[in-house]
Design a protein around this motif. Structure first.
Motif, PDB file in Angstrom:
ATOM      1  N   TYR A   1       0.830  -1.208   0.000  1.00 42.57           N
ATOM      2  CA  TYR A   1       0.000   0.000   0.000  1.00 42.57           C
ATOM      3  C   TYR A   1       0.861   1.252   0.000  1.00 42.57           C
TER       4      TYR A   1
ATOM      5  N   ILE B   1       0.852  -9.258  11.494  1.00 39.12           N
ATOM      6  CA  ILE B   1       1.759  -8.270  12.093  1.00 39.12           C
ATOM      7  C   ILE B   1       2.165  -8.771  13.478  1.00 39.12           C
TER       8      ILE B   1
ATOM      9  N   ARG C   1      -8.352   1.450   1.478  1.00 39.25           N
ATOM     10  CA  ARG C   1      -7.743   2.165   0.348  1.00 39.25           C
ATOM     11  C   ARG C   1      -7.254   1.127  -0.655  1.00 39.25           C
TER      12      ARG C   1
ATOM     13  N   ARG D   1     -13.542   8.715  11.646  1.00 36.31           N
ATOM     14  CA  ARG D   1     -13.997  10.034  11.156  1.00 36.31           C
ATOM     15  C   ARG D   1     -15.355  10.396  11.770  1.00 36.31           C
TER      16      ARG D   1
ATOM     17  N   LEU E   1      -0.659   9.214   3.826  1.00 30.84           N
ATOM     18  CA  LEU E   1      -1.693  10.038   3.208  1.00 30.84           C
ATOM     19  C   LEU E   1      -2.499  10.805   4.254  1.00 30.84           C
ATOM     20  N   SER E   2      -2.855  10.125   5.329  1.00 31.50           N
ATOM     21  CA  SER E   2      -3.786  10.751   6.258  1.00 31.50           C
ATOM     22  C   SER E   2      -3.156  10.944   7.634  1.00 31.50           C
TER      23      SER E   2
ATOM     24  N   ALA F   1      -9.035   2.712  12.436  1.00 29.06           N
ATOM     25  CA  ALA F   1      -8.015   3.547  13.084  1.00 29.06           C
ATOM     26  C   ALA F   1      -8.442   5.012  13.151  1.00 29.06           C
ATOM     27  N   ASN F   2      -9.366   5.412  12.282  1.00 35.76           N
ATOM     28  CA  ASN F   2      -9.904   6.774  12.301  1.00 35.76           C
ATOM     29  C   ASN F   2     -11.308   6.738  11.699  1.00 35.76           C
TER      30      ASN F   2
ATOM     31  N   PHE G   1       4.037   6.333  17.272  1.00 32.08           N
ATOM     32  CA  PHE G   1       2.614   6.642  17.206  1.00 32.08           C
ATOM     33  C   PHE G   1       2.375   7.644  18.335  1.00 32.08           C
TER      34      PHE G   1
ATOM     35  N   HIS H   1      -8.879  -1.293   7.975  1.00 37.09           N
ATOM     36  CA  HIS H   1      -7.900  -0.679   8.882  1.00 37.09           C
ATOM     37  C   HIS H   1      -8.101   0.829   9.028  1.00 37.09           C
TER      38      HIS H   1
ATOM     39  N   ASP I   1       1.458   4.751   1.631  1.00 33.55           N
ATOM     40  CA  ASP I   1       1.200   5.248   2.990  1.00 33.55           C
ATOM     41  C   ASP I   1       1.369   6.762   3.020  1.00 33.55           C
TER      42      ASP I   1
ATOM     43  N   ARG J   1       1.111   9.456  13.052  1.00 35.39           N
ATOM     44  CA  ARG J   1       1.993   8.328  12.706  1.00 35.39           C
ATOM     45  C   ARG J   1       3.291   8.859  12.136  1.00 35.39           C
TER      46      ARG J   1
HETATM   47  C1  HEM Z   1       2.532  -2.829  10.330  1.00 36.22           C
HETATM   48  C2  HEM Z   1       1.503  -2.202  10.820  1.00 36.22           C
HETATM   49  C3  HEM Z   1       0.633  -1.269  10.028  1.00 36.22           C
HETATM   50  C4  HEM Z   1       0.370  -1.230   8.697  1.00 36.22           C
HETATM   51  C5  HEM Z   1       0.857  -2.170   7.613  1.00 36.22           C
HETATM   52  C6  HEM Z   1      -0.496  -0.084   8.477  1.00 36.22           C
HETATM   53  C7  HEM Z   1      -0.974   0.305   7.237  1.00 36.22           C
HETATM   54  C8  HEM Z   1      -1.678   1.468   7.006  1.00 36.22           C
HETATM   55  C9  HEM Z   1      -2.038   1.970   5.710  1.00 36.22           C
HETATM   56  C10 HEM Z   1      -1.702   1.308   4.381  1.00 36.22           C
HETATM   57  C11 HEM Z   1      -2.726   3.116   5.897  1.00 36.22           C
HETATM   58  C12 HEM Z   1      -3.309   4.017   4.804  1.00 36.22           C
HETATM   59  C13 HEM Z   1      -2.428   5.221   4.522  1.00 36.22           C
HETATM   60  C14 HEM Z   1      -2.937   6.514   5.081  1.00 36.22           C
HETATM   61  O1  HEM Z   1      -4.130   6.666   5.320  1.00 36.22           O
HETATM   62  O2  HEM Z   1      -2.088   7.401   5.298  1.00 36.22           O
HETATM   63  C15 HEM Z   1      -2.811   3.349   7.314  1.00 36.22           C
HETATM   64  C16 HEM Z   1      -3.440   4.411   7.909  1.00 36.22           C
HETATM   65  C17 HEM Z   1      -3.565   4.568   9.267  1.00 36.22           C
HETATM   66  N1  HEM Z   1      -3.072   3.746  10.246  1.00 36.22           N
HETATM   67 FE1  HEM Z   1      -2.004   2.077   9.959  1.00 36.22          FE
HETATM   68  N2  HEM Z   1      -0.765   0.509   9.668  1.00 36.22           N
HETATM   69  C18 HEM Z   1      -0.092  -0.179  10.643  1.00 36.22           C
HETATM   70  C19 HEM Z   1      -0.082   0.094  11.999  1.00 36.22           C
HETATM   71  C20 HEM Z   1      -0.863   1.037  12.599  1.00 36.22           C
HETATM   72  C21 HEM Z   1      -0.919   1.245  14.020  1.00 36.22           C
HETATM   73  C22 HEM Z   1      -0.145   0.481  15.087  1.00 36.22           C
HETATM   74  C23 HEM Z   1      -1.774   2.284  14.210  1.00 36.22           C
HETATM   75  C24 HEM Z   1      -2.107   2.895  15.551  1.00 36.22           C
HETATM   76  C25 HEM Z   1      -2.907   2.969  16.288  1.00 36.22           C
HETATM   77  C26 HEM Z   1      -2.246   2.733  12.914  1.00 36.22           C
HETATM   78  C27 HEM Z   1      -3.097   3.789  12.695  1.00 36.22           C
HETATM   79  C28 HEM Z   1      -3.401   4.286  11.456  1.00 36.22           C
HETATM   80  C29 HEM Z   1      -4.152   5.511  11.258  1.00 36.22           C
HETATM   81  C30 HEM Z   1      -4.688   6.437  12.346  1.00 36.22           C
HETATM   82  C31 HEM Z   1      -4.268   5.684   9.879  1.00 36.22           C
HETATM   83  C32 HEM Z   1      -4.940   6.840   9.155  1.00 36.22           C
HETATM   84  C33 HEM Z   1      -6.422   6.576   8.995  1.00 36.22           C
HETATM   85  C34 HEM Z   1      -7.149   7.788   8.461  1.00 36.22           C
HETATM   86  O3  HEM Z   1      -6.896   8.883   8.956  1.00 36.22           O
HETATM   87  O4  HEM Z   1      -7.990   7.608   7.589  1.00 36.22           O
HETATM   88  N3  HEM Z   1      -1.674   1.945  11.967  1.00 36.22           N
HETATM   89  N4  HEM Z   1      -2.148   2.324   7.975  1.00 36.22           N
END
Ligand code: HEM
Length: 502
Positions: free
Chosen positions: A205, A476, A299, A359, A209-210, A356-357, A405, A352, A207, A378
């Protein structure tokens, strides 16, 4: 702080207020061997000390030109104890009850690990050595008590990363025939490219972006935004600064002055099993792997949000088009199909990014007020070589995501998102999916998780029907974690003097 008052950019560490977008990063952990030497090291790292390297604050870069390196610092509770001693730690803890206790307990505290799935193969007894990068002669202790300072070095290329690392090491004071602080661990992060784009992570993916849009920062000022050449309008709601840089005047917590303009962070070293992930997304022979992966994340691989473009990647999207969206009520400039995605027919509840958000989705447990309290910044990036489909399964190739984080309140921010939304069922009410949307499919269940709902991935295919893909695994694994305090510059000065502000 009123709405127009700017953040104290001089005092706040730079990485809290902006993603630097440097490509070659080294995450370093030091063990303190001599407390006074460690204080001297911290004093030398203060901006303006005139020493070869210093901590980067959030002030704008002169002429908008990126410096050669950026450097940031955090410390564990046992690190803080070494610098200021028990009585001062107790004073800070007593004055900062909502923020400090989880930091004091640390990432290895059983309640904290159990809640976020750091059990089984992800348990603290397996940390640090599993991923490579451990530098001390003795094995890490399961409670991580010898890990004290975490520094992150951001550079433009591998050569300067090496050179600045050696400069940093050369600044360590001598003590007792050795070094006052001893490198215990480090992990490098290099970019993963897809074409010209360097922002990809191991599952494939895009990353970065948000991120939360932080209030009271310079880059949120309209005049400054207009100068940055971004061609679309930012609809993201502003999250008050005190959720990311601690303010003693914040309405939702109490904080001792030492914490002012600092923040807390979970440092995470997360191994990714790309082979298992790829097998899972290809396991349903009637659905394309790209579609399954998109539904798991929310996404498409290129970052196109499913709520904006449920049918496939949209190469016409730019800038804030990737983040201007809600799940229930469209944001002013949201693109894509009209109407709410209330049933998760475009972006599953399980996905995911929705977990994670969430909104504006007020159906989500604890998302009240929406879009504000449970947010996390992040600052994480990939480590290890890109996956090759013909690589041998053993020995395991070490790769994953490493970094910070960040949030002022670890309990309400990182720990809440991980425990309530990512690792737990009952994410949303109502929810008509056959497994109540299980858990976050990018993470998957721990081996032996007794809840059958967590071993399937289910998503709404429209018309009230659900596709259920069985055989969800853990993709993971946590290979290391530290709960850190990232001090403001004045806070770092106090720590380096072994004191706390009056
Ligand atoms: C290896 C572990 C992880 C992978 C592969 C992963 C992958 C991704 C991907 C592909 C995105 C989309 C890109 C983006 O929106 O910027 C994303 C967004 C996000 N991830 Fe993860 N993530 C991981 C771990 C975590 C962890 C530990 C958290 C924490 C709590 C987290 C929180 C978020 C949040 C808050 C977003 C943005 C969502 C949004 O605002 O729409 N992620 N992650």
């Amino acid at each position: 702080m009123n709405a127009d008052q700017l953040a104290d950019m001089e005092d706040i560490q730079g990485l809290i207020l902006r993603g630097y977008n440097f490509r070659y990063i080294r995450y370093i952990i030091f063990s303190i061997a001599d407390a006074q030497g460690a204080r001297d090291f911290c004093a030398d790292l203060l901006p303006g000390s005139g020493k070869p390297m210093c901590i980067t604050n959030a002030e704008p870069w002169p002429g908008g030109v990126k410096p050669d390196y950026c450097l940031n610092i955090g410390l564990t509770y046992s690190g803080m104890l070494q610098l200021i001693g028990q009585p001062d730690c107790d004073t800070v803890a007593g004055d900062s009850p909502e923020l400090f206790s989880i930091f004091q307990q640390g990432a290895t505290y059983p309640n904290n690990t159990a809640a976020i799935g750091d059990t089984g193969a992800s348990a603290p007894k397996n940390w640090w050595k599993n991923s490579g990068g451990w530098l001390l002669k003795n094995d890490p202790t399961p409670n991580g008590s010898e890990l004290h300072l975490q520094l992150t070095l951001f550079t433009h290329n591998p050569e300067s990363r090496e050179a600045y690392y050696h400069t940093l090491l050369s600044m360590i004071p001598a003590a007792g025939g050795g070094q006052a602080v001893v490198p215990a661990f480090y992990m490098d992060s290099d970019p993963i490219a897809v074409g010209e784009d360097l922002d990809y992570i191991h599952f494939g993916y895009k990353d970065s972006l948000s991120q939360p849009r932080i209030g009271n920062t310079l880059w949120n000022k309209k005049e400054v935004r207009l100068l940055t050449g971004v061609s679309t309008v930012d609809d993201r709601p502003v999250v008050p600064l005190y959720h990311f840089a601690i303010a003693t005047s914040a309405p939702s917590y109490n904080a001792h002055k030492l914490l002012e303009n600092g923040t807390f962070a979970a440092f995470r070293l997360l191994y990714q099993d790309v082979g298992a992930f790829n097998s899972f997304i290809a396991s349903d022979k009637t659905t394309s792997p790209e579609l399954v992966a998109a539904k798991m994340c929310g996404r498409w691989f290129d970052g196109t949000p499913l709520v904006v473009s449920p049918g496939g990647e949209d190469k016409s999207l730019k800038d804030f088009d990737f983040t201007n969206f809600n799940y229930l009520t469209h944001t002013p400039n949201q693109l894509g199909p009209p109407g709410p995605d209330d049933l998760g027919a475009r972006c599953p509840y399980a996905a995911h990014i929705r977990r994670a958000n969430p909104r504006d989705d007020s159906g989500v447990t604890g998302n009240n007020p929406p879009n504000e309290v449970h947010r996390v910044l992040r600052r994480a990036s990939p480590y290890g070589p890109p996956y090759k489909s013909d690589e041998p399964k053993t020995p395991e190739v070490k790769r994953g995501l490493v970094g910070l984080f960040i949030g002022a309140n670890l309990t309400d921010q990182f720990q809440f998102i991980m425990s309530q939304w990512i690792s737990n069922g009952g994410f949303r009410y109502p929810d008509k999916s056959p497994n109540s949307s299980g858990i976050d499919p990018l993470f998957g269940p721990q081996a032996g998780d007794p809840d059958p709902d967590n071993h399937n991935f289910a998503y709404n295919t429209g018309n009230g029907k659900y596709k259920v893909i069985p055989g969800l695994e853990r993709f993971i694994r946590t290979d290391g974690s530290l709960y850190l305090f990232l001090p403001g510059i004045a806070g770092l000065k106090s720590l380096s003097e072994g004191t706390i502000p009056g």
